[in-house]
Design an enzyme around this catalytic site. Structure first.
Site, short mmCIF file in Angstrom:
data_model
loop_
_atom_site.label_atom_id
_atom_site.label_comp_id
_atom_site.label_asym_id
_atom_site.label_seq_id
_atom_site.Cartn_x
_atom_site.Cartn_y
_atom_site.Cartn_z
N ARG A 1 0.82 -1.20 0.00
CA ARG A 1 0.00 0.00 0.00
C ARG A 1 0.86 1.26 0.00
NH1 ARG A 1 -4.85 1.23 4.36
NH2 ARG A 1 -5.37 -0.94 3.88
N CYS B 1 -2.98 -12.22 -2.25
CA CYS B 1 -3.77 -10.97 -2.10
C CYS B 1 -5.11 -11.31 -1.46
CB CYS B 1 -4.07 -10.32 -3.44
SG CYS B 1 -2.90 -10.66 -4.73
N GLU C 1 -3.51 -2.58 -7.06
CA GLU C 1 -4.04 -3.61 -6.18
C GLU C 1 -3.14 -3.57 -4.97
OE1 GLU C 1 -4.06 -7.66 -7.77
OE2 GLU C 1 -4.23 -8.13 -5.64
#
Lengths: 524, 524
Positions: free
Chosen positions: A236, A293, A256
């Site tokens: 992130r 993920c 993503e």
């Protein structure tokens, strides 16, 4: 001997500002090959080559794009053994079934699906409005920068994975930035990509590979006027820096970022088939050492006796399971820090493993927190612990469970397990509508790992799981729309329209919307 | 008496930090009504109400949304005379044909097209993949903030225009921020919107109206966690500030910012039908006093004798044409500054008008610059002069014309006029591919003003014309996709799927993609 970079159809010495080496995470030993950290000059050259290739590719037929993708897929298969060996060395992911039998076939399958979509053209969503004299379709956007993640050396690789396949199939050149944890795998894939570029007579500059840049140069790259868009999969913090740079320049960027993928297991389901669900959960959470993920990082349960025994079962399984190797020193460090943060904030550690080994690793970990505590600081408790760890949240009742779901951030997935006799239905109806708007993919009775490459897949979701809730990173043709712009033709003379917008259906099979009707036919 | 704001289904006194009054641009006189500048408390209340309405609207049927839109359209028609009078007073736009016969019917037409799309459901792009057990569709996103522009008091009005219709039809409540130049028109529209909300039994909070906020509160609003997305049409500077705020919060924002809409008129076309084209250009450029997003603000010509006579004709027409009234003091000020900047940078002023009058106005203006000078600073020469002014760029040859096209920023539209005997074809083939990637809508032999509400329309284009090259602000159903998120259902039990994803086609007419085939049928 520093490895060269791939720019403008040839391998060339990098304008390097430094070098780096990958590690074997199973031994913590540096690998021999040295890879360049490119200075801006390499980015500049890659941009120039890609921009030049873009002008040719815009006009390329879907068949030519498809040929490239198919030749590339076959080339990957021809070097499968070497690729699998390299990826195993760089990632410590198991050779079989993971790399050899699952991820490599998935990768070539994606390339071939993308080829099929390029050849077919239906993805361009052609619309013919004969009354208004206006026609429109999606078209190539320009050079796409792809930043691949550490956890899929093939299937999300920046020069062979899903973003790459989607960008090329939509008619765009790619500037790939290798993930630093598997430069060798990326190099081998790039070699095959270059051969395919040549064999399919694609413009040189269709595929570029740079291994690493400074953060500042990465931000400059995604904001460059020559760039069409960027696809990023990774952490992130790094992703949001790239996003800020791209946003300020008005450049689309698809990210993503992170996701804890809440799994809600309702009491009736535990009573009905707790053992089976426990196994599913443990398998999903520890598979690939939890480095997906869509790894289920948060489990929401309702307090009760059966819930307590269910949790005990999970703990036994986590304690008994082999401890896998993590992808890198930094994954191990981040996981340790995230678990440490949750523990020091008051999470109870249920598992007893130590997680010591020759390679990078961390004990299989289950933490637990009560719903009330969770609700006191939902952001804290949604700290992503990427790897083989998960947080169990126990709600005291339905109302609290609903509050917890409503406090969740955007996620890729959300699952609800319920029983088959209807005793959970009332709870389901309270929680599902709340969960629905927090996630891209809602599941029933199924763990979130395993992302089918389906036209109906959404591997996406609300921020901060991704940067835009309307797009998916997995699934052909939907993923291609990220790398396209909308082209409208108003009163343009018939012979000047692109094939796909002419009266005659260019393939006889392309789906087009003609005056409100979807059809594979010609305009008559 | 400060007018109230519309929040949570009722008109209420604003938490005002100040007030403002609109002006009649034809007389430069302030209008009597006082409107509030809301403090954050109003935004907060609007967000709370809209978020609450969103939870209900998400589940609303397409028919209910359609009913609201249709009742609203009828309500607007029932008050047409009053609306037209108010809009005329606030904007100085002509009553007929503009407001009464064109813009108001366009507005109600948009609302009815949106109703049809909501009822039909095909816009949701349902995809059923039975092999993978996965289904997906677009769904409502959450409260949409709409910031409307000054130049269309009806058709782009924040509480009745295209963004509003698209947001509601996609199942979202709206927080409308009125344009400060026509608060009265917006108030009347909001009154009808509220009546429609009640009649169609929509949740209160479906429509909110605030008249003005501080810039800081506007930025806070678009970044609020409760917001789904924002639609903005207006100036580039204000839009980019909102974009920065929304981007930083990961909130989608769709902007229509500015565009000079290059028109290329090739030599053969001038020779063949120069008089006709001159009339078309003058009409397009001066219509609505040039205050259209798609106003042709840059004309590219190739040097030559016939070009010179063509330009002379344009100058005669511009000098002879009546000078229209501009929308506001700030439009007049900005236009004067932009023209002044271009002149002081060396553009030649061809027209001789003075543009003095009782209302806000500016002489009909044609400026000219040589290609070489343009290329020395393309950014400067693309300064938007919003209003009844246009810049003629004369290229010395084809190569220079190509360089000029290649130096253009992103625009909404680009046109090329060519002759019908083929003498321009070679030039067309050089310029069109370059222009194509600079614009959302490419036209042949037609001026860009007049934006048909067609499913194939793209009223969008590359940055900085808009914030994203893949979306359109005009055209149902495409414009609705801006206000939707992608919802995927994986292994979800059949009876829990939304109607549109169940085996049976919910309307018998909704287009869905089932296993790769578009069909209006059931899954069999």
């Amino acid at each position: 001997m520093t490895r060269p970079v791939l720019i403008a159809g040839a391998w060339r010495a990098a304008a390097a500002a430094g070098t780096f080496q990958a590690e074997n995470p199973a031994t913590r030993e540096k690998l021999a090959d040295e890879y360049p950290i490119s200075s801006w000059a390499d980015c500049e050259a890659a941009l120039t080559a890609a921009a030049s290739a873009a002008k040719v590719l815009r006009q390329a037929s879907g068949s030519q794009l498809a040929e490239f993708l198919e030749v590339f897929a076959a080339g990957i298969e021809s070097r499968a053994a070497e690729l699998v060996e390299m990826a195993h060395t760089e990632s410590a992911l198991p050779v079989s079934p993971r790399l050899k039998d699952v991820e490599l076939p998935r990768t070539t399958g994606q390339l071939r699906q993308a080829a099929k979509a390029a050849r077919d053209g239906s993805w361009r969503h052609a619309i013919l409005d004969t009354g208004a004299g206006i026609r429109a379709c999606y078209a190539a956007l320009g050079p796409v920068c792809v930043f691949g993640p550490n956890n899929f050396p093939f299937a999300f690789n920046s020069i062979a994975g899903g973003d790459f396949a989607a960008a090329i199939a939509a008619g765009n050149p790619v500037i790939a930035k290798a993930n630093s944890s598997h430069p060798g795998t990326t190099r081998l894939l790039a070699e095959q990509a270059l051969l395919a570029e040549q064999e399919a007579r694609m413009p040189s500059g269709t595929v570029q590979l740079i291994y690493r840049t400074s953060h500042a140069d990465g931000e400059k790259l995604v904001a460059d006027p020559r760039v069409g868009a960027t696809g990023y999969t990774g952490s992130r913090s790094a992703g949001l820096k790239l996003k800020a740079a791209a946003d300020a320049a008005g450049k689309p960027i698809y990210l993503e970022l992170s996701s804890i993928n809440p799994v809600v297991i309702l009491p009736g389901a535990i009573a009905e088939r707790g053992d089976k669900i426990a196994e599913e959960f443990t398998g999903s959470c520890l598979m690939g050492t939890g480095q997906f993920c869509t790894n289920p990082g948060l489990v929401l349960l309702l307090a009760g006796d059966k819930t307590s025994s269910f949790v005990e079962k999970l703990v036994q399984q986590f304690n008994a399971a082999a401890v896998g190797t993590l992808l890198s020193a930094s994954v191990a460090k981040n996981l340790g820090e995230a678990v440490g943060k949750l523990k020091s904030s008051g999470a109870q550690e249920l598992t007893a493993g130590k997680g010591e080994g020759r390679g990078y690793c961390h004990a299989n970990t289950l933490l637990q927190v009560q719903g009330e505590k969770f609700l006191a600081d939902p952001e804290l408790w949604q700290t992503e612990a990427f790897g083989n760890a998960s947080l169990i949240v126990v709600a005291k009742n339905a109302a609290q469970a609903a509050q917890i779901v409503d406090s969740l951030e955007g996620n890729l997935t959300g699952c609800i397990y319920s029983d088959t006799s209807g005793s959970d239905d009332n709870l389901y109806d309270q929680l599902a509508p709340l969960l629905r708007f927090k996630v891209g993919r809602l599941l029933n009775d199924k763990m979130p790992t395993g992302v089918a490459v389906s036209p109906a897949m959404n591997h996406g979701g609300p921020y901060p799981a991704t940067g835009h809730p309307g797009f998916t990173a997995v699934g052909i043709p939907a993923a291609m729309l990220r790398f396209a712009m909308l082209h409208c033709y108003d009163n343009v003379r018939p012979e000047r329209l692109p094939d796909i917008l002419q009266d005659k259906n260019p393939t006889g099979k392309t789906w087009r919307n003609i005056n409100g009707q979807w059809t594979q036919g010609d305009l008559s």
